[in-house]
Design a protein around this motif. Structure first.
Motif, short mmCIF file in Angstrom:
data_model
loop_
_atom_site.label_atom_id
_atom_site.label_comp_id
_atom_site.label_asym_id
_atom_site.label_seq_id
_atom_site.Cartn_x
_atom_site.Cartn_y
_atom_site.Cartn_z
N SER A 129 -38.17 35.90 -28.80
CA SER A 129 -37.05 35.37 -29.60
C SER A 129 -35.73 35.99 -29.16
N PHE A 132 -34.69 34.91 -25.57
CA PHE A 132 -34.20 33.54 -25.55
C PHE A 132 -32.75 33.46 -26.06
N LEU A 133 -32.44 34.23 -27.10
CA LEU A 133 -31.06 34.24 -27.59
C LEU A 133 -30.10 34.81 -26.55
N LEU A 135 -30.47 34.80 -23.26
CA LEU A 135 -30.33 33.86 -22.16
C LEU A 135 -29.43 32.69 -22.53
N MET A 136 -29.57 32.21 -23.77
CA MET A 136 -28.69 31.12 -24.21
C MET A 136 -27.23 31.60 -24.31
N ALA A 137 -27.04 32.85 -24.76
CA ALA A 137 -25.68 33.38 -24.83
C ALA A 137 -25.10 33.56 -23.42
N GLY A 139 -25.86 31.77 -20.77
CA GLY A 139 -25.51 30.44 -20.29
C GLY A 139 -24.29 29.87 -20.99
N LEU A 140 -24.10 30.21 -22.27
CA LEU A 140 -22.92 29.71 -22.98
C LEU A 140 -21.64 30.32 -22.43
N GLN A 142 -21.24 31.40 -19.45
CA GLN A 142 -21.04 30.78 -18.14
C GLN A 142 -20.47 29.37 -18.27
N PHE A 150 -27.61 26.70 -17.08
CA PHE A 150 -28.75 26.89 -17.99
C PHE A 150 -30.08 26.76 -17.26
N LEU A 154 -32.83 29.97 -16.64
CA LEU A 154 -34.23 29.94 -17.09
C LEU A 154 -35.19 29.98 -15.90
N VAL A 195 -25.15 39.79 -20.36
CA VAL A 195 -24.46 38.93 -21.32
C VAL A 195 -23.07 39.50 -21.63
#
Length: 261
Positions: A129, A132-133, A135-137, A139-140, A142, A150, A154, A195
């Motif tokens: 969990s 994943f947060l 990695l999404m941050a 990508g955001l 970026q 994204f 991954l 990040v």
């Protein structure tokens, strides 16, 4: 010469009657249809006309339907559904049912923020969990820089986890106990410095020496934390600390290049 056609005379019967003209008998006209009137007993609540059972209009004599019952709602003082309401209150929260422990994620994140006092015991219970947060941050940030990465992020994380898993188990031999799930969890949590680097790079001009120095610092930060967690949580990795650190450095160097270029 005109031709003459003989037309027979038309004789209409008179009201008085003519004995010389034959009288035509007509069939009597059928009386108009009249609906049967209900008996006096039906108006008083008795049975309706037996000849027409489907045309009974006596509403009071119809039995009440037992197939439908009025809904029963639970009241604040307790009722038939008070036991069901209590069972809903005893259920755990949705995040716990999904296996997401927010307190544990925050503790792991706080331990990564201090590279000199990492707590490996917090990472014994692996999860995806928090990674994943992160990695999404990543990508955001970026995406805010105008880079849509994204899918690359991954894909690289998956390949990097497989790479570290193979390298570590080859170095440890049969005594290695590092599984792929824990390796992916550790690699994702150690993405936190990347990040932060991706967020700070939004305010730093690219192409100057400052962003390269910042990238080197954050790569060393992620490498140190990831190496210590891998060595502490998996057995037989202390004697190969340098090789494990080099593999981690290669992984996070690739992610820093996504930010710089």
């Amino acid at each position: 010469m005109a031709k003459e056609f003989g037309v027979p005379p038309v004789v209409f019967p008179s009201s008085t009657g003519n004995p010389s003209v034959p009288h035509q008998r007509r069939a009597p006209a059928a009386p108009p249809f009249q609906a049967p009137r209900p008996a006096a007993s039906s108006s008083a609540g008795g049975p309706s006309n037996p000849s027409l059972p489907f045309m009974s209009f006596d509403i009071g004599s119809a039995p009440a339907s037992s197939s439908f019952s009025a809904p029963v709602f639970a009241s604040s003082a307790g009722g038939p559904l008070s036991g069901g309401a209590a069972s809903f209150e005893d259920e755990p929260p949705l995040l716990e049912e999904l296996g997401i422990n927010t307190r544990q994620i925050w503790r792991k994140t706080a331990s990564i923020l201090n590279p000199f006092r990492v707590k490996p015991d917090l990472h014994e219970d692996a999860d995806l969990s928090g990674p994943f947060l992160f990695l999404m941050a990543f990508g955001l940030f970026q995406l805010l820089a105008g880079k849509f990465h994204f899918g690359i992020i991954l894909g690289w994380v998956t390949v990097a986890a497989l790479f570290l898993y193979v390298v570590f188990n080859m170095l440890a031999g049969r005594n290695g106990n590092l599984d792929l799930y824990r390796c992916l969890s550790l690699l994702g949590y150690c993405m936190l410095p990347m990040v932060i680097f991706s967020a700070v790079s939004l305010f730093v001009p690219h192409g100057c020496i400052v962003i390269f120095v910042m990238g080197a610092v954050f790569v060393l930060w992620s490498t140190r934390v990831c190496t210590r967690l891998l060595v502490e949580l998996a057995s037989c990795g202390d004697e190969h600390r340098g090789l494990i650190a080099y593999a981690c450095w290669l992984v996070y160097m690739l992610f820093s290049l996504l930010v710089i270029f």
